[in-house]
Design a protein around this motif. Sequence first.
Motif, PDB file in Angstrom:
ATOM      1  N   HIS A 184      -2.774  -1.516  -4.479  1.00 43.41           N
ATOM      2  CA  HIS A 184      -3.663  -2.344  -3.681  1.00 43.41           C
ATOM      3  C   HIS A 184      -4.235  -3.496  -4.518  1.00 43.41           C
ATOM      4  O   HIS A 184      -5.455  -3.634  -4.663  1.00 43.41           O
ATOM      5  CB  HIS A 184      -4.799  -1.456  -3.158  1.00 43.41           C
ATOM      6  CG  HIS A 184      -5.560  -2.009  -1.983  1.00 43.41           C
ATOM      7  ND1 HIS A 184      -6.138  -3.245  -1.992  1.00 43.41           N
ATOM      8  CD2 HIS A 184      -5.866  -1.466  -0.786  1.00 43.41           C
ATOM      9  CE1 HIS A 184      -6.764  -3.442  -0.833  1.00 43.41           C
ATOM     10  NE2 HIS A 184      -6.607  -2.376  -0.083  1.00 43.41           N
ATOM     11  N   ARG A 189       0.836  -1.195   0.000  1.00 44.89           N
ATOM     12  CA  ARG A 189       0.000   0.000   0.000  1.00 44.89           C
ATOM     13  C   ARG A 189       0.876   1.253   0.000  1.00 44.89           C
ATOM     14  O   ARG A 189       0.552   2.251  -0.628  1.00 44.89           O
ATOM     15  CB  ARG A 189      -0.883   0.079   1.268  1.00 44.89           C
ATOM     16  CG  ARG A 189      -1.640  -1.185   1.663  1.00 44.89           C
ATOM     17  CD  ARG A 189      -2.727  -1.536   0.700  1.00 44.89           C
ATOM     18  NE  ARG A 189      -3.566  -2.637   1.135  1.00 44.89           N
ATOM     19  CZ  ARG A 189      -3.630  -3.809   0.523  1.00 44.89           C
ATOM     20  NH1 ARG A 189      -2.858  -4.067  -0.515  1.00 44.89           N
ATOM     21  NH2 ARG A 189      -4.471  -4.748   0.926  1.00 44.89           N
ATOM     22  N   ASP A 213      -9.387   3.047  -0.706  1.00 49.10           N
ATOM     23  CA  ASP A 213     -10.274   1.934  -1.084  1.00 49.10           C
ATOM     24  C   ASP A 213     -11.625   2.550  -1.411  1.00 49.10           C
ATOM     25  O   ASP A 213     -12.230   3.197  -0.565  1.00 49.10           O
ATOM     26  CB  ASP A 213     -10.443   0.954   0.077  1.00 49.10           C
ATOM     27  CG  ASP A 213      -9.232   0.067   0.277  1.00 49.10           C
ATOM     28  OD1 ASP A 213      -8.277   0.192  -0.515  1.00 49.10           O
ATOM     29  OD2 ASP A 213      -9.248  -0.740   1.218  1.00 49.10           O
ATOM     30  N   HIS A 217      -8.059   5.560   5.395  1.00 46.66           N
ATOM     31  CA  HIS A 217      -9.109   5.050   6.284  1.00 46.66           C
ATOM     32  C   HIS A 217      -8.475   4.110   7.294  1.00 46.66           C
ATOM     33  O   HIS A 217      -7.276   3.842   7.240  1.00 46.66           O
ATOM     34  CB  HIS A 217     -10.231   4.389   5.481  1.00 46.66           C
ATOM     35  CG  HIS A 217      -9.809   3.154   4.739  1.00 46.66           C
ATOM     36  ND1 HIS A 217      -8.956   3.188   3.652  1.00 46.66           N
ATOM     37  CD2 HIS A 217     -10.130   1.848   4.923  1.00 46.66           C
ATOM     38  CE1 HIS A 217      -8.770   1.959   3.206  1.00 46.66           C
ATOM     39  NE2 HIS A 217      -9.461   1.130   3.960  1.00 46.66           N
ATOM     40  N   ASP A 241      -4.813  -2.811   6.943  1.00 51.00           N
ATOM     41  CA  ASP A 241      -3.841  -2.896   5.853  1.00 51.00           C
ATOM     42  C   ASP A 241      -3.403  -1.503   5.378  1.00 51.00           C
ATOM     43  O   ASP A 241      -2.483  -1.390   4.564  1.00 51.00           O
ATOM     44  CB  ASP A 241      -4.392  -3.722   4.680  1.00 51.00           C
ATOM     45  CG  ASP A 241      -5.705  -3.214   4.129  1.00 51.00           C
ATOM     46  OD1 ASP A 241      -6.556  -2.767   4.914  1.00 51.00           O
ATOM     47  OD2 ASP A 241      -5.886  -3.257   2.888  1.00 51.00           O
TER      48      ASP A 241
HETATM   49 ZN    ZN Z   1      -7.535  -1.876   1.865  1.00 51.83          ZN
END
Ligand code: ZN
Length: 324
Positions: free
Chosen positions: A275, A46, A223, A84, A88
Amino acid sequence: MTIDNRRNRSKLLVALAALLAFPAMAQTVKVTPLGGVDGEFCLLDRALLFEDPNGTRILYDPGVTVAGPDDPRLGKIDIILISHMHGDHLGGARAKAPGSGACDKPDTSVSAMPNSNAVDIALAKNAKIVTGSEMPPFFAAKLKANGGNPANALLARFGGSVLVGGVRIATVNALHSNGVDPDYIGGELGQAMKQAGIAGDVGLATGYIITFSNGLVAYLSGDTGITADQDLVVRGHYNAKLAVMNMGDGFSTGPVEAAYVINDLVKPASVIASHANEVGTVNGIVRPGSKTETFQKAVKVPVYIPRSGRTMQFDAAGKCTAGC
Ligand SMILES: [Zn+2]
């Protein structure tokens, strides 16, 4: 001197004059992925490290592949962005050292509870954490509880922006969820929440719009599902030229949906895939049959693969000028 030579010479002079008139445009933003395996694009990758031409360094979604504050790849960190609260991205656990896991099996052997990898890095680097929604009070409380400066948690809520280190940061809507794992809360309350199977509420998930000092505008999707804002706001208002597009599928847009977002909504000059939730490359080459390959083939503008440790450079127009 031939006519062709003269023409080339005058073209060169025009280019030189443009550089002198707009020196910022000639400067580039450096983007370095801090993934799980050097040279590859892996399962839980990420983290991206952005460096503005003015030297400001921004860590985006450190996640699990950054090996805590002592990871030598970090260097100076001025700003941390967290799209967020999922583990992960925030980093509920982390690798013990860079490259300590395999591409299909990231090392998450070091718990970062209850602080998170992101907060541990912010504390050690005295970095500002810029988030939207209702996330800043969570980070302010974590910083304060650990002897840090709660004022280092800054708010950039939808529609507004903050200028930090010469870089303007705004957040945009991400169609996702944003629950806080009860393990970050702890105590009796955390236990009770865990038993009930509910997460803490810190508002909506976000993406980011970063305007660098050379004029480059970048969209970091976080995401997200497909949103009308990707057309109306990300392209229509901010006119983002570089996109970092998450395409993991299941949890967020898959490669086909993410390609639609890029081709028809955001329409940037370049995109960095992100991602993927898979082994995206083998020996640095996109793996045949991967989501990464599907995305790359479906997108009409250049798609760059974030290979860990390989720095890419982008000019104001979103064009990759080196390292791609
Ligand atoms: Zn994620």
